[in-house]
Design a protein around this motif. Structure first.
Motif, PDB file in Angstrom:
ATOM      1  N   GLU A 190      30.878  40.542  24.793  1.00  0.00           N
ATOM      2  CA  GLU A 190      32.176  40.336  25.438  1.00  0.00           C
ATOM      3  C   GLU A 190      32.350  38.871  25.837  1.00  0.00           C
ATOM      4  N   ARG A 194      35.215  36.032  24.607  1.00  0.00           N
ATOM      5  CA  ARG A 194      36.039  35.224  25.510  1.00  0.00           C
ATOM      6  C   ARG A 194      35.873  33.730  25.221  1.00  0.00           C
ATOM      7  N   ASP A 197      38.051  32.866  22.314  1.00  0.00           N
ATOM      8  CA  ASP A 197      39.469  32.725  22.630  1.00  0.00           C
ATOM      9  C   ASP A 197      39.846  31.254  22.796  1.00  0.00           C
ATOM     10  N   PHE A 274      34.875  32.896  33.237  1.00  0.00           N
ATOM     11  CA  PHE A 274      34.300  34.234  33.395  1.00  0.00           C
ATOM     12  C   PHE A 274      32.817  34.127  33.696  1.00  0.00           C
TER      13      PHE A 274
END
Length: 291
Positions: A190, A194, A197, A274
């Motif tokens: 995950e 990110r 992105d 994050f």
């Protein structure tokens, strides 16, 4: 959009495959379809799949065996990454490369940052450091993500070993003087998504390039981790055992392990916005997946 993933059977590669969607398809390839040390093989895979980016999740990870197989370790961990990074650069897209805490000596007090001096103490660590440098040299459009103590429902890892041992014995001896952050491979997957992105949104932004640390929040020893595994397993009716805490000297191995594998995650949090979950939550997710 396709993302080419070098490696098919590893923990991170399988975790990436599990989150693949029609909008972002993670195409995981291993031998014989993809030989990362063969430029022609890599170039053929890129032509066939036309990816927007490449993730290198392939590696030689047999830490102890590497001491007697340095050529194999450096082929997979240095030559292969160089070939992948070169091919990605020629094709005009970024490479995300997974590295390790083993690039550090493990003798620092406190957390290692990305700017701390590297000093690997094993063949595996030296080969992974060589791979970092090869990627950086071959493709300026790179993100190198160091992680540690990886576990998952896939492959062989510490959680599976502890549960297997607990099924056969009442007490398990576990090292209690090595510190790190158990990190769940699906969380890494995950996180990679990110990072992608931003890496894809702004290919020329230098702040989104370079080396980053990405591990679970919080730290523990291997013995602490084992106790948490057994506690959570027992709550679910699974195998459990008592942990006998031992020193590293009481469990000699061919390769030297870092006593301190604590990696500071502040940079990835500041740049990409994050952080990964806490290690106890990660352990819960992993054990639940294995139940």
């Amino acid at each position: 959009m396709k993302i080419l993933v070098a490696g098919r059977s590893g923990q991170v590669a399988q975790s990436l495959a599990a989150i693949s969607t029609p909008d972002r398809q993670f195409v995981t390839l291993g031998r014989p379809e993809l030989d990362i040390c063969d430029p022609a093989s890599v170039e053929a895979a890129i032509r066939a799949h036309q990816p927007a980016a490449l993730i290198n999740a392939a590696a030689y990870t047999a830490v102890d065996k590497a001491e007697s197989e340095p050529e194999a370790a450096f082929a997979a961990n240095e030559t292969g990454p160089r070939v992948l990074a070169t091919a990605a650069h020629q094709a005009g897209f970024p490479i995300l490369h997974i590295s390790t805490d083993y690039v550090f000596a493990g003798d620092k007090d406190g957390f290692y940052t990305e700017d701390d001096p590297v000093d690997p103490q094993s063949v595996y660590g030296r080969s992974k450091l060589a791979g970092e440098r090869a990627v950086a040299e071959a493709n300026p459009n790179h993100v190198i993500l160091r992680t540690a103590w990886v576990f998952s429902p896939y492959g062989n890892n510490f959680v599976k070993t502890m549960l297997r041992l607990a099924a056969d014995r009442d007490t398990v001896r576990v090292v209690s003087d090595q510190w790190g952050s158990p990190t769940y491979a699906p969380d890494i997957a995950e996180g990679l998504s990110r990072v992608l992105d931003k890496a894809l949104a702004s290919p020329t932004n230098p702040s989104w390039r370079g080396i980053f640390h990405m591990t679970s929040q919080g730290t523990c020893t291997w013995a602490d981790f084992a106790e948490e595994i057994f506690r959570q397993s027992a709550e679910r009716g699974g195998p459990s055992a008592k942990v006998e805490r031992i020193t590293t000297a009481g469990y000699p191995t061919p390769a030297k392990r870092p006593a301190n594998s604590r990696l500071a995650n502040g940079k990835v949090e500041a740049v990409f916005g994050f952080g990964l979950p806490a290690w106890r939550d990660a352990a819960s997710a992993g054990i639940q997946a294995l139940a």
